[in-house]
Design a protein around this motif. Structure first.
Motif, PDB file in Angstrom:
ATOM      1  N   PRO A  70       0.800  -1.240   0.000  1.00  0.00           N
ATOM      2  CA  PRO A  70       0.000   0.000   0.000  1.00  0.00           C
ATOM      3  C   PRO A  70       0.827   1.281   0.000  1.00  0.00           C
ATOM      4  O   PRO A  70       0.325   2.337  -0.399  1.00  0.00           O
ATOM      5  CB  PRO A  70      -0.828  -0.123   1.285  1.00  0.00           C
ATOM      6  N   VAL A  71       2.089   1.205   0.429  1.00  0.00           N
ATOM      7  CA  VAL A  71       2.935   2.398   0.453  1.00  0.00           C
ATOM      8  C   VAL A  71       3.913   2.410  -0.711  1.00  0.00           C
ATOM      9  O   VAL A  71       4.035   3.389  -1.449  1.00  0.00           O
ATOM     10  CB  VAL A  71       3.703   2.494   1.789  1.00  0.00           C
ATOM     11  N   TRP A  72       4.620   1.290  -0.906  1.00  0.00           N
ATOM     12  CA  TRP A  72       5.688   1.250  -1.907  1.00  0.00           C
ATOM     13  C   TRP A  72       5.251   0.685  -3.255  1.00  0.00           C
ATOM     14  O   TRP A  72       6.042   0.643  -4.192  1.00  0.00           O
ATOM     15  CB  TRP A  72       6.870   0.446  -1.365  1.00  0.00           C
ATOM     16  N   GLY A  73       4.045   0.222  -3.344  1.00  0.00           N
ATOM     17  CA  GLY A  73       3.547  -0.240  -4.629  1.00  0.00           C
ATOM     18  C   GLY A  73       4.139  -1.566  -5.057  1.00  0.00           C
ATOM     19  O   GLY A  73       4.455  -2.424  -4.228  1.00  0.00           O
ATOM     20  N   TYR A  74       4.359  -1.721  -6.370  1.00  0.00           N
ATOM     21  CA  TYR A  74       4.850  -2.980  -6.937  1.00  0.00           C
ATOM     22  C   TYR A  74       6.098  -2.719  -7.763  1.00  0.00           C
ATOM     23  O   TYR A  74       6.144  -1.781  -8.580  1.00  0.00           O
ATOM     24  CB  TYR A  74       3.767  -3.616  -7.814  1.00  0.00           C
ATOM     25  N   ASP A  75       7.092  -3.549  -7.580  1.00  0.00           N
ATOM     26  CA  ASP A  75       8.342  -3.470  -8.344  1.00  0.00           C
ATOM     27  C   ASP A  75       8.230  -4.411  -9.538  1.00  0.00           C
ATOM     28  O   ASP A  75       8.166  -5.632  -9.366  1.00  0.00           O
ATOM     29  CB  ASP A  75       9.517  -3.866  -7.447  1.00  0.00           C
ATOM     30  N   GLU A  76       8.197  -3.869 -10.726  1.00  0.00           N
ATOM     31  CA  GLU A  76       8.019  -4.671 -11.936  1.00  0.00           C
ATOM     32  C   GLU A  76       9.117  -5.711 -12.137  1.00  0.00           C
ATOM     33  O   GLU A  76       8.935  -6.682 -12.871  1.00  0.00           O
ATOM     34  CB  GLU A  76       7.965  -3.757 -13.168  1.00  0.00           C
ATOM     35  N   ARG A  77      10.265  -5.536 -11.489  1.00  0.00           N
ATOM     36  CA  ARG A  77      11.378  -6.468 -11.686  1.00  0.00           C
ATOM     37  C   ARG A  77      11.181  -7.789 -10.947  1.00  0.00           C
ATOM     38  O   ARG A  77      11.886  -8.758 -11.221  1.00  0.00           O
ATOM     39  CB  ARG A  77      12.685  -5.835 -11.198  1.00  0.00           C
ATOM     40  N   LEU A  78      10.242  -7.823  -9.999  1.00  0.00           N
ATOM     41  CA  LEU A  78      10.120  -9.011  -9.155  1.00  0.00           C
ATOM     42  C   LEU A  78       9.767 -10.260  -9.956  1.00  0.00           C
ATOM     43  O   LEU A  78      10.304 -11.339  -9.698  1.00  0.00           O
ATOM     44  CB  LEU A  78       9.069  -8.765  -8.070  1.00  0.00           C
ATOM     45  N   PHE A  79       8.865 -10.123 -10.888  1.00  0.00           N
ATOM     46  CA  PHE A  79       8.488 -11.261 -11.729  1.00  0.00           C
ATOM     47  C   PHE A  79       9.400 -11.303 -12.945  1.00  0.00           C
ATOM     48  O   PHE A  79       9.500 -10.331 -13.707  1.00  0.00           O
ATOM     49  CB  PHE A  79       7.033 -11.151 -12.160  1.00  0.00           C
ATOM     50  N   ASN A  80      10.041 -12.431 -13.148  1.00  0.00           N
ATOM     51  CA  ASN A  80      11.023 -12.587 -14.230  1.00  0.00           C
ATOM     52  C   ASN A  80      10.308 -12.872 -15.556  1.00  0.00           C
ATOM     53  O   ASN A  80      10.462 -13.946 -16.152  1.00  0.00           O
ATOM     54  CB  ASN A  80      11.996 -13.718 -13.882  1.00  0.00           C
ATOM     55  N   LYS A  81       9.553 -11.914 -16.020  1.00  0.00           N
ATOM     56  CA  LYS A  81       8.782 -12.101 -17.249  1.00  0.00           C
ATOM     57  C   LYS A  81       9.692 -12.378 -18.443  1.00  0.00           C
ATOM     58  O   LYS A  81       9.412 -13.269 -19.259  1.00  0.00           O
ATOM     59  CB  LYS A  81       7.925 -10.868 -17.517  1.00  0.00           C
ATOM     60  N   ALA A  82      10.789 -11.669 -18.524  1.00  0.00           N
ATOM     61  CA  ALA A  82      11.706 -11.856 -19.657  1.00  0.00           C
ATOM     62  C   ALA A  82      12.285 -13.268 -19.663  1.00  0.00           C
ATOM     63  O   ALA A  82      12.476 -13.875 -20.730  1.00  0.00           O
ATOM     64  CB  ALA A  82      12.827 -10.820 -19.596  1.00  0.00           C
ATOM     65  N   GLY A  83      12.560 -13.799 -18.474  1.00  0.00           N
ATOM     66  CA  GLY A  83      13.112 -15.156 -18.401  1.00  0.00           C
ATOM     67  C   GLY A  83      12.130 -16.200 -18.894  1.00  0.00           C
ATOM     68  O   GLY A  83      12.509 -17.131 -19.626  1.00  0.00           O
ATOM     69  N   TRP A  84      10.878 -16.051 -18.522  1.00  0.00           N
ATOM     70  CA  TRP A  84       9.868 -17.007 -18.973  1.00  0.00           C
ATOM     71  C   TRP A  84       9.581 -16.847 -20.465  1.00  0.00           C
ATOM     72  O   TRP A  84       9.358 -17.840 -21.177  1.00  0.00           O
ATOM     73  CB  TRP A  84       8.590 -16.838 -18.158  1.00  0.00           C
ATOM     74  N   GLU A  85       9.617 -15.612 -20.956  1.00  0.00           N
ATOM     75  CA  GLU A  85       9.421 -15.392 -22.396  1.00  0.00           C
ATOM     76  C   GLU A  85      10.568 -15.987 -23.198  1.00  0.00           C
ATOM     77  O   GLU A  85      10.359 -16.515 -24.302  1.00  0.00           O
ATOM     78  CB  GLU A  85       9.285 -13.897 -22.673  1.00  0.00           C
ATOM     79  N   TYR A  86      11.759 -15.933 -22.654  1.00  0.00           N
ATOM     80  CA  TYR A  86      12.916 -16.550 -23.310  1.00  0.00           C
ATOM     81  C   TYR A  86      12.712 -18.061 -23.446  1.00  0.00           C
ATOM     82  O   TYR A  86      12.966 -18.647 -24.507  1.00  0.00           O
ATOM     83  CB  TYR A  86      14.180 -16.249 -22.509  1.00  0.00           C
ATOM     84  N   ILE A  87      12.249 -18.704 -22.379  1.00  0.00           N
ATOM     85  CA  ILE A  87      11.990 -20.152 -22.420  1.00  0.00           C
ATOM     86  C   ILE A  87      10.895 -20.460 -23.447  1.00  0.00           C
ATOM     87  O   ILE A  87      10.988 -21.436 -24.207  1.00  0.00           O
ATOM     88  CB  ILE A  87      11.603 -20.660 -21.027  1.00  0.00           C
ATOM     89  N   LEU A  88       9.868 -19.638 -23.490  1.00  0.00           N
ATOM     90  CA  LEU A  88       8.780 -19.853 -24.445  1.00  0.00           C
ATOM     91  C   LEU A  88       9.270 -19.710 -25.880  1.00  0.00           C
ATOM     92  O   LEU A  88       8.969 -20.553 -26.740  1.00  0.00           O
ATOM     93  CB  LEU A  88       7.655 -18.848 -24.170  1.00  0.00           C
ATOM     94  N   GLU A  89      10.046 -18.686 -26.133  1.00  0.00           N
ATOM     95  CA  GLU A  89      10.484 -18.407 -27.505  1.00  0.00           C
ATOM     96  C   GLU A  89      11.576 -19.360 -27.971  1.00  0.00           C
ATOM     97  O   GLU A  89      11.549 -19.841 -29.112  1.00  0.00           O
ATOM     98  CB  GLU A  89      10.973 -16.958 -27.598  1.00  0.00           C
ATOM     99  N   LYS A  90      12.538 -19.685 -27.108  1.00  0.00           N
ATOM    100  CA  LYS A  90      13.654 -20.527 -27.533  1.00  0.00           C
ATOM    101  C   LYS A  90      13.342 -22.015 -27.451  1.00  0.00           C
ATOM    102  O   LYS A  90      13.773 -22.795 -28.300  1.00  0.00           O
ATOM    103  CB  LYS A  90      14.906 -20.225 -26.709  1.00  0.00           C
ATOM    104  N   TYR A  91      12.571 -22.420 -26.469  1.00  0.00           N
ATOM    105  CA  TYR A  91      12.350 -23.843 -26.227  1.00  0.00           C
ATOM    106  C   TYR A  91      10.892 -24.269 -26.391  1.00  0.00           C
ATOM    107  O   TYR A  91      10.536 -25.400 -26.052  1.00  0.00           O
ATOM    108  CB  TYR A  91      12.825 -24.228 -24.814  1.00  0.00           C
ATOM    109  N   GLY A  92      10.082 -23.363 -26.913  1.00  0.00           N
ATOM    110  CA  GLY A  92       8.674 -23.715 -27.098  1.00  0.00           C
ATOM    111  C   GLY A  92       7.958 -24.000 -25.791  1.00  0.00           C
ATOM    112  O   GLY A  92       6.990 -24.767 -25.766  1.00  0.00           O
TER     113      GLY A  92
END
Length: 382
Positions: A70-92
Motif C-alpha cells: 500500500p505504500v511502496w507499490g509494486y516493483d516490476e522487476r520481481l516477476f522474471n517475465k523476460a526469463g519465462w518469455e525466453y523459455i517460451l520463444e527458444k524452447y517452445g
C-alpha cells in the motif's frame, strides 16, 4: 513454487550460469530409503510445453497483486517475465533443465543423493531452484514407500519366526498389509501417489486412485488387487436380529475365493462362536475359498488374540514347524483398526508370544499408512 522464489532471479551473483541442486533424505526414522514418485511429478507437471503466453500473462497479473504494497507499490522487476518469455520463444515452453535420479524402487541408505537437477541453458540458472518446491514433494511418496517397506520387513520377520516361510515362498506375504487409506488422506492426489508408493512393496489395496496412478504414470496395468468385503452399513442394514443372515448372505453371494466380513457390528465374540463357529461353520468348511473375519474395534493387541482364540475353539488349529498354532486354511483374520508400524509389531509379537503363527492374520492400514508421516520423517530436503 513458493512466492519468495519468484524474486530469486535478482539475488544470484552477477555472472551466474549454472545452479546444480540435489535432493536427499538427510536422516530420519529409517536408515534405508526406498525412492519413489519422481516420475509422477515429471510427467504430471514438467514434461513437454509447460510455459505458455497465457500462463505468463496470468502470472504477471497475479504477482502484481500478490507483491504489491500500500505504500511502496509494486516493483516490476520481481516477476522474471523476460526469463519465462525466453523459455517460451527458444524452447517452445519446455524447461531447459536436466534431472538425474537413482532408479525408482531403489533402496539406498539415507544421507545419499536421490536425484540432481541443473539448468542446461546458462541464461536459465534461476530455474533450477525455482522448481524446488514442486520436486521436494517427492518426499511424500518416497516416505510412504519407505515406511511401507519397513512394515513388510516386520511382517516377513514374524512369518519366518513362527514357521510360515511357505507364505513368503508363495509371495503371499505381499498381501499381508492392505491399503485402507483413501479416505484418510488430504487429497485425491495424495491417495494416488502415496497409495502407489505402498504398491512398490505390497499387492493389496482398496485405494483405486493408486491403481490409476500406477497405470497412467508408470505403465503398470495391474499394480494391486482386492477382494469382496463388507462394511458396517451393509451388515447392520439387516438389523441385529438378522446379523447371521447378513453373514450367510456374504458366503452365498461369494461362494468361492476370498471374502472378508466385518464381524463386530454388535458382538464380535458372539459372531465368532455362535454365528461363524456354529450356525455357519459347515458352510465355511465346505466353501471353496477363505473367509476373513474382521474385528474393527477393541483394544490392541488383545482383541486379535481373543478373536483367534474364539475361532480356534470352534474350528481347531494345527501347528507350524516352530510349534505356533495356525487356523484351518479356510479361515483367517484381518485387523484393520488402529494399525500403524508400531502397533503392527506389537500385535505380531503378542501373537508369537501367545503361540500364534503370523499367517493367521493380515492387516489393513489407512491414515497411518498414507498420512501418519511428514517431510521430517526422513528429513527430506533439496
Amino acid at each position: 513454487t513458493d512466492s519468495y522464489k519468484v524474486t530469486h532471479h535478482l539475488q544470484y551473483p552477477p555472472g551466474t550460469t549454472k545452479i546444480y541442486s540435489y535432493f536427499e533424505s538427510r536422516g530420519g526414522a529409517f536408515r534405508d530409503v526406498c525412492f519413489f514418485g519422481l516420475q509422477y511429478f515429471l510427467k504430471k507437471y514438467l514434461v513437454g510445453q509447460v510455459v505458455t503466453r497465457e500462463k505468463i500473462d496470468q502470472a504477471e497479473a497475479y504477482f502484481k497483486n500478490h507483491f504489491s504494497h500500500p505504500v511502496w507499490g509494486y516493483d516490476e522487476r520481481l516477476f522474471n517475465k523476460a526469463g519465462w518469455e525466453y523459455i517460451l520463444e527458444k524452447y517452445g515452453g519446455r524447461l531447459p533443465v536436466t534431472i538425474k535420479a537413482v532408479p525408482e524402487g531403489t533402496v539406498t541408505p539415507y544421507k545419499n543423493v536421490l536425484f540432481t537437477l541443473e539448468n542446461t541453458d546458462d541464461r536459465c540458472f534461476w530455474l533450477s531452484n525455482y522448481l524446488e518446491t514442486l520436486l521436494v514433494q517427492v518426499w511424500y511418496p518416497t516416505t510412504v514407500c519407505t515406511q511401507s517397506r519397513e512394515q513388510k520387513r516386520v511382517i516377513t520377520r514374524f512369518l519366518q519366526e513362527t514357521g510360515c516361510e511357505d507364505v513368503i515362498e508363495k509371495g503371499l506375504h505381499a498381501f499381508k498389509l492392505h491399503d485402507f487409506g483413501f479416505r484418510g488422506v488430504s487429497s485425491v492426489e495424495s491417495s494416488a501417489i502415496g497409495g502407489a508408493g505402498h504398491l512398490v512393496n505390497f499387492l493389496g489395496t482398496d485405494t483405486m486412485s493408486a491403481l490409476v496412478c500406477a497405470k497412467e504414470y508408470y505403465g503398470e496395468a495391474d499394480a494391486g488387487f482386492s477382494i469382496p468385503a463388507s462394511e458396517h452399513s451393509t451388515m447392520t442394514s439387516w438389523g441385529r436380529d438378522r446379523e447371521v443372515d447378513a453373514m450367510r448372505n456374504m458366503l452365498e453371494q461369494y461362494p468361492t475365493g476370498l471374502v472378508a466380513c466385518v464381524s463386530d457390528s454388535y458382538d464380535i465374540f458372539q459372531a465368532c462362536e455362535k454365528y461363524w463357529g456354529t450356525e455357519l461353520k459347515a458352510a465355511i468348511e465346505a466353501r471353496d475359498g477363505v473367509l476373513v473375519v474382521r474385528p474393527d474395534s477393541g483394544e490392541l493387541p488383545g482383541i486379535v488374540l481373543d478373536v483367534l482364540q474364539k475361532l480356534e475353539g470352534r474350528f481347531g488349529s494345527t501347528k507350524t514347524a516352530t510349534g505356533h498354532r495356525l487356523l484351518p486354511p479356510y479361515i483367517r483374520v484381518i485387523q484393520g483398526d488402529g494399525v500403524d508400524i508400531n502397533s503392527l509389531e506389537v500385535i505380531l509379537q503378542a501373537m508369537k508370544d501367545n503361540g500364534w503363527a503370523a499367517d493367521n492374520c493380515a492387516f489393513g492400514s489407512g491414515g497411518a499408512l498414507l498420512q501418519k508421516l511428514h517431510r521430517d520423517t526422513q528429513k527430506c530436503a533439496f
